[in-house]
Scaffold this active site. Sequence first.
Site, PDB file in Angstrom:
ATOM      1  N   HIS A  72       0.821  -1.212   0.000  1.00  0.00           N
ATOM      2  CA  HIS A  72       0.000   0.000   0.000  1.00  0.00           C
ATOM      3  C   HIS A  72       0.860   1.270   0.000  1.00  0.00           C
ATOM      4  O   HIS A  72       0.366   2.350  -0.334  1.00  0.00           O
ATOM      5  CB  HIS A  72      -0.992   0.003   1.178  1.00  0.00           C
ATOM      6  CG  HIS A  72      -0.393   0.293   2.523  1.00  0.00           C
ATOM      7  ND1 HIS A  72      -0.081  -0.691   3.439  1.00  0.00           N
ATOM      8  CD2 HIS A  72      -0.049   1.464   3.119  1.00  0.00           C
ATOM      9  CE1 HIS A  72       0.405  -0.141   4.535  1.00  0.00           C
ATOM     10  NE2 HIS A  72       0.437   1.174   4.370  1.00  0.00           N
ATOM     11  N   ASP A  94       0.266  -7.686   1.505  1.00  0.00           N
ATOM     12  CA  ASP A  94       0.681  -6.279   1.611  1.00  0.00           C
ATOM     13  C   ASP A  94       2.200  -6.129   1.681  1.00  0.00           C
ATOM     14  O   ASP A  94       2.735  -5.380   2.502  1.00  0.00           O
ATOM     15  CB  ASP A  94       0.032  -5.607   2.822  1.00  0.00           C
ATOM     16  CG  ASP A  94       0.028  -4.083   2.687  1.00  0.00           C
ATOM     17  OD1 ASP A  94       0.297  -3.588   1.569  1.00  0.00           O
ATOM     18  OD2 ASP A  94      -0.247  -3.397   3.683  1.00  0.00           O
ATOM     19  N   SER A 124       4.639   2.720   7.927  1.00  0.00           N
ATOM     20  CA  SER A 124       4.311   1.552   7.106  1.00  0.00           C
ATOM     21  C   SER A 124       5.499   1.138   6.252  1.00  0.00           C
ATOM     22  O   SER A 124       6.106   1.966   5.572  1.00  0.00           O
ATOM     23  CB  SER A 124       3.121   1.859   6.193  1.00  0.00           C
ATOM     24  OG  SER A 124       1.939   1.976   6.928  1.00  0.00           O
TER      25      SER A 124
END
Length: 462
Positions: free
Chosen positions: A116, A146, A220
């Site tokens: 992402h 992911d 992230s």
Amino acid sequence: MKQLSSLFLVSLLSGATTLGAYKLFIEKDNRNSIVTTSTNSFGRTVGLNGEAIDFTAAAENAVHSVVHVKNVSVRTVYNPILEYFYGSRGGQQQEQVGTGSGVIISEDGYIVTNNHVIKDATELEVTLNNNKSYKAKLIGTDSKMDIALLKIDADEKLPYSTFADSDAVKVGEWVLAVGNPYNLNSTVTAGIVSAKARNLDTRGIQSFIQTDAAVNPGNSGGALVNTRGELVGINTMISSPTGSYAGYSFAVPSNITRKIIEDLMEYGNVQRGILGVEGGELNSKVSKEIGIEETEGFYVSSVSKNSGAEKAGLQKGDIIKKLDNQKINTFAELSGYINSKRPDDKVQVTFVRDGKTKVVPVTLVKKELFNTEFKGLELEDINSSDKKKYGIDYGVKIKDVTSDALKPYQNQLKGNIILKVDDQKATDVETISTFLNRKGEDKSISIQMINRMGQLSQVIIQ
């Protein structure tokens, strides 16, 4: 009287000497400790001295291998008012910039991050801890887990993180989260592993490491490392009503991450193996409903046709206790361990049947061969030609109709593509299989699907 005074003086000096010795030798050593005792003699000394745990070496190693990832994408923005008066003008191109973190995993510039973080990027730029920037090339992605793999061509050998065995990580173990929250480079936070194999019911990922180390937007794709500076996970998401850190964060375990990036390097895609069992985790309520005494383990409600589990002799009603040496109590633990394996890998399955413990080797089969049966419908994943034909990027195909009640409708159902079951998006057979098993056989389901003519329809199956 003189003798009594001498005796008193000797006693006083003895007491002072004892007190002084205690202060000098004993209290000095124990002032940073708490001694806990119990009636079972399990007492132990718990160190409270801040110098007992030193994070500096781990932080020093980790910050140099964690990078800042900039994602530049372009989207088209339409102005409905201008289009109303002047007709379609094709929209206006607008550049968007997103940021995140990544972890260098080799000295020649391979970098792992979250999918992402780099999704829809037209340009990727990586900035190292020494402020050098490089254009990055996307090697491959796994949207289900992911994870994405990038590559930069640097003019020097790069510092990199080594992988730890995430299966060996213990709850309560100290970990550091390293990343770039809010564009603040090389930020290190500390916490403990709060839980393992955490299932958040997100698409695909069902086995997170949960930690209370502070993670915020921008973290992230960054590193979760142990006190030796080894990579135990890739920070992926937070659980928060505000979008900022509120106590818990989650990381994809390093064993799953390593397997994915090795697949992307070697095969160009992710090789998924499946065990071939469906079911759910046991607890007091579930065990009572199905009439068994066991309250721990993974209960097998069905075994997929032509799977390794079927060939090894696993049956409905078996209770899986271990995969190799990994204890299995939940679906997330089973899923997480299998996701670190490949097709044709062998797994030693320990299970209970009729009160007896047995161990059998099971060979994992390719996920693409996986199909499931529910309410008389045999389901399989769609292929690339189906996606192209119907203009979709997900769905589950009805391979065959096995129910006598549905046989009259076989021609109308066979070959149709299921898009939704109730409110669950039919991303793949595994997702739908898990959802249907949780729902139960005795409940009716609503199916939204595309027929072979490309028409959208909805049916209810009792």
